[in-house]
Scaffold this active site. Sequence first.
Site, PDB file in Angstrom:
ATOM      1  N   SER A  24       0.814  -1.208   0.000  1.00 52.48           N
ATOM      2  CA  SER A  24       0.000   0.000   0.000  1.00 52.48           C
ATOM      3  C   SER A  24       0.851   1.264   0.000  1.00 52.48           C
ATOM      4  O   SER A  24       1.610   1.512  -0.934  1.00 52.48           O
ATOM      5  CB  SER A  24      -0.957  -0.037   1.190  1.00 52.48           C
ATOM      6  OG  SER A  24      -1.899   0.998   1.140  1.00 52.48           O
ATOM      7  N   ASP A  46      -2.598   6.302  -3.510  1.00 52.46           N
ATOM      8  CA  ASP A  46      -1.465   5.693  -2.825  1.00 52.46           C
ATOM      9  C   ASP A  46      -0.888   4.597  -3.719  1.00 52.46           C
ATOM     10  O   ASP A  46      -1.340   4.395  -4.848  1.00 52.46           O
ATOM     11  CB  ASP A  46      -1.867   5.161  -1.447  1.00 52.46           C
ATOM     12  CG  ASP A  46      -2.843   3.999  -1.510  1.00 52.46           C
ATOM     13  OD1 ASP A  46      -3.507   3.840  -2.556  1.00 52.46           O
ATOM     14  OD2 ASP A  46      -2.955   3.253  -0.518  1.00 52.46           O
ATOM     15  N   ASP A 101      -5.943   2.105  -3.631  1.00 55.02           N
ATOM     16  CA  ASP A 101      -7.228   1.989  -2.929  1.00 55.02           C
ATOM     17  C   ASP A 101      -7.529   3.213  -2.076  1.00 55.02           C
ATOM     18  O   ASP A 101      -8.597   3.308  -1.471  1.00 55.02           O
ATOM     19  CB  ASP A 101      -7.308   0.706  -2.093  1.00 55.02           C
ATOM     20  CG  ASP A 101      -6.241   0.612  -1.010  1.00 55.02           C
ATOM     21  OD1 ASP A 101      -5.413   1.534  -0.888  1.00 55.02           O
ATOM     22  OD2 ASP A 101      -6.246  -0.389  -0.270  1.00 55.02           O
TER      23      ASP A 101
END
Length: 450
Positions: free
Chosen positions: A104, A243, A247
């Site tokens: 992430s 990011d 998401d």
Amino acid sequence: MNQRKYFGTDGIRGMVGQWPISADFMLRLGRAVGSVLARDGTDRPKVLIGKDTRVSGYMFEAALEAGLVAAGADVGLLGPMPTPAVAFLTCSMRASAGIVISASHNPHHDNGIKFFSANGEKLSDAVELAIEQEVDADFVTVASERLGKATRVGDAVTRYAEFCKATVSEDFSLRGLKLVLDCAHGATYQVAPKVFAELGAEVVAIGDKPDGFNINREVGSTHPQALQQAVLAHGADIGIAFDGDGDRVQLVDRHGVLADGDDILYVLAQSWRASGLLKGPVVGTLMSNYGLQLALAQLDVPLIRANVGDRYVMQLLKQHDGILGGETSGHILCLDRATTGDGIVAALALLEVLALSGQDLATAREGLKKLPQIMLNVRAAGAREALASDEVQQALAEVERTLHGRGRVVLRASGTEPLVRVTIEGADAVEVRQLAEKLAGIVKSVAERS
């Protein structure tokens, strides 16, 4: 979650090369996933694998592929794709499961694994526990004639781009708008510029040149300064930052002012409430600004708070038949159009709302007045245990009485570190800081004495 050995609240994550974020573990994990999927009677499970742009993704992709094939599962390799794209494609292509290789918003030296079920949602607790048990079992390869096969899915970007565009009305257009997109040198670097350009926008892309090591480095939703500068430099109407795995989303208005997840939730809720599209309450988290709660109350829209983490937001949305929720960080769930948090879909939803209202972002969020918020980290060996002490609980109750009706306090232990986060919000910034420092001091004192 306490029963888990490897899974956290959002998959498995850590530093590359350190167990379990290692090639040998990923090989075992791939075989375990394939074996668990085969238990439901599926003769040859199909699993899709997507990844972000970290250099370690090549290694883990190959290891997972080998493990899955050894268990008799077929593999579809998607290449660099946003996390929500893997969720969508898992459903669209009727796969048994989807795997995302990503950490992430973390730097390149971290990586992780996320899973989606056949319906594009996070795996159930039972399935995660079954996978963990299988990881620790003996590595058994199926007979040669039952081995799986791996293929590349060449049209993955186009499939997902068409899905994103289909989440807004057919006559929706971005013509006449100049947008700056910050792709964080991550998984959206191909598909995001394609989607917004095909909808008619003039697109200026930054953070769109990944090299395996620069993901999230001074760009993206966790470093919005680059986007703020670019919006002003290019005279853009709006800026959109994703990011590393796509998401999450943060926005910047034409004045260069940041709009976070709370702003996005407010603008969407305000419009959807007026048009009758909003269903159920809005679900935020313990960290959602108290000003959002007050602003939604003015619209007669309740805000329910979940624990931090999109899986908890999802749980409450389903429990209350809601469709809109998210985190301040920009993880926005629009369940009327996607099964998981999706930065591109959320950004399109907001742009559509602005187009319908004829407002710009700065005007649309004027009704949200955020309260000053202070968060202090108390790092000490006994910080987590100190929360249960009478002294800390009495101090917490005193702060709650002081702020009653005009602010709030949250004491939260970190799930991964020996620290406690003290968060206080209120109208008076000076008072908020004083209360936060006092409460943090008491927590630290009790922790050090224990």
